[in-house]
Design an enzyme around this catalytic site. Sequence first.
Site, mmCIF file in Angstrom:
data_model
loop_
_atom_site.group_PDB
_atom_site.id
_atom_site.type_symbol
_atom_site.label_atom_id
_atom_site.label_comp_id
_atom_site.label_asym_id
_atom_site.label_seq_id
_atom_site.Cartn_x
_atom_site.Cartn_y
_atom_site.Cartn_z
ATOM 1 N N THR A 1 -5.103 14.270 0.311
ATOM 2 C CA THR A 1 -5.401 12.947 0.837
ATOM 3 C C THR A 1 -6.164 13.050 2.146
ATOM 4 O OG1 THR A 1 -4.426 10.931 1.788
ATOM 5 C CG2 THR A 1 -3.115 12.920 1.906
ATOM 6 N N TYR B 1 4.832 10.948 3.311
ATOM 7 C CA TYR B 1 3.930 11.329 2.221
ATOM 8 C C TYR B 1 2.772 12.174 2.747
ATOM 9 C CZ TYR B 1 -0.288 10.797 -0.585
ATOM 10 O OH TYR B 1 -1.466 11.038 -1.237
ATOM 11 N N HIS B 2 2.099 11.698 3.794
ATOM 12 C CA HIS B 2 0.973 12.452 4.340
ATOM 13 C C HIS B 2 1.437 13.798 4.911
ATOM 14 C CE1 HIS B 2 -0.744 8.253 4.555
ATOM 15 N NE2 HIS B 2 -1.704 8.920 3.939
ATOM 16 N N SER C 1 2.629 9.443 7.771
ATOM 17 C CA SER C 1 3.815 9.076 6.996
ATOM 18 C C SER C 1 4.429 10.355 6.449
ATOM 19 C CB SER C 1 3.436 8.147 5.828
ATOM 20 O OG SER C 1 2.737 8.873 4.824
ATOM 21 N N LYS D 1 1.473 16.429 2.256
ATOM 22 C CA LYS D 1 0.149 16.958 1.939
ATOM 23 C C LYS D 1 -0.286 17.990 2.983
ATOM 24 C CE LYS D 1 -0.593 14.336 -1.708
ATOM 25 N NZ LYS D 1 -0.805 14.848 -3.067
#
Length: 454
Positions: free
Chosen positions: A190, A230-231, A228, A234
């Site tokens: 991302t 989520y980030h 976040s 990654k």
Amino acid sequence: MRVIGFFVALLPISTLSFSVPKAAPVRLSQTALNAENGANGESEKKKVIVLGGDGFCGWPTSLHLSDQGHDVVIVDNLSRRKIDLDLGCDSLTPIASPEERCAAWKEVSGKDIKFVNLDVAKDYDLLVQLLKEEQPDSVVHFAEQRAAPYSMKDSKGKRYTIDNNVGGSNNLCCAVLDSELDIHIVHLGTMGVYGYGTSGGEIPEGYIDVVLPGGREANILHPAYPGSVYHATKCLDAILWQFYQKNDQLRITDLHQGIVWGTNTPQTVLDERLVNRFDYDGDYGTVLNRFLMQGAMGVPLTVYGTGGQTRAFIHITDTARCIEIAINNPPESGERVEIFNQIAETRRVRDVAEMVAGLTGVDCNFLPNPRQEAAENELDVSNEKFCNLGLDPITLDSQDGLFQEVTEIVSKYKSRCNPKKILPASFWNKKRAEECATIDSDSIKLKEEETVEP
């Protein structure tokens, strides 16, 4: 296109001076050489396993690869469908089961796609066995919880996102090693790993030339600045890729993708059973798709904060095309992790909202921002590699027809919309939740609900 800010987990950002050195020669990978020369790598058809192949990006990518002649195996544990049940919000489009989807594809194309129900983060022995049996040339890794809001919803969402995403990525690397096969890993990352602060320059594709203390020149992974959980996963993935490439010479390509918009592709429109999922809720709906759905429903567009956030965008059709380009241009054994910025363009959110409002005739509703982020930011991102390898990206300005395609889908399936799920329901911290306390999910009224029948 251009952006800024990515990685260096091992070097504090405060110790780096981001002046460009006079010379920091780095041996170009074969992929980079292909990009510089405008060549699009290998063209032979390959065996490809797509992890997360039942999802929003995975399904249309699997169809595209099969349509191009590759032998495709889909692996998915259907966790995204289970999350629909947890959230009480289905895809706006009615998506068929994986078995029905694959059978429909066989009917319309004459080509087989195999489906395997397997949890990459938990079923390690089965994953190794699958690799040994199928002997793929490439594994495309979509099998991660993909929504930043869901990852910030509560402790359950945070813990699941870390366990599933990071555990799955590590399992994949270990499984490739235990299979003793030369498999190219293509991972969907991302743009959010770079962060969205104003950085004052273009974000290169993964690596940046820097001057370290003492005048030492280096070419390093771009500093990370996740916004976040989520980030953050990654970013942790990216460190794993670097380690396994360095330690075991795994061949890995990491794709830093922008926000995906659109629903269907040239393959998914061939049969209604092939339709892609369409998420419109505050947790999983991507910003442009949410705007398009809201506009078609006659709902004021939900713009967070000032709308001054600048983001990178890419159409779902280009996602599939980029994956194939990456598969056809793998790094050689021993070459460092290949990184692409997978975007078409950057746009400010309020400008996108104004564009959709102009097309649909609805107003913009500026809401308190549920996210902990800068109110305004610039974003300048390089996407030269994909463009030099043949990608002619779909952009928002020239694609009113694609906007129409999304609005037609919304009109067709509007009866499946739950208006209570449109507004944000996940907040980054207590302060953000307090500032968003006035948001009332019952305030959303669809156009039809305002019509009094005779």
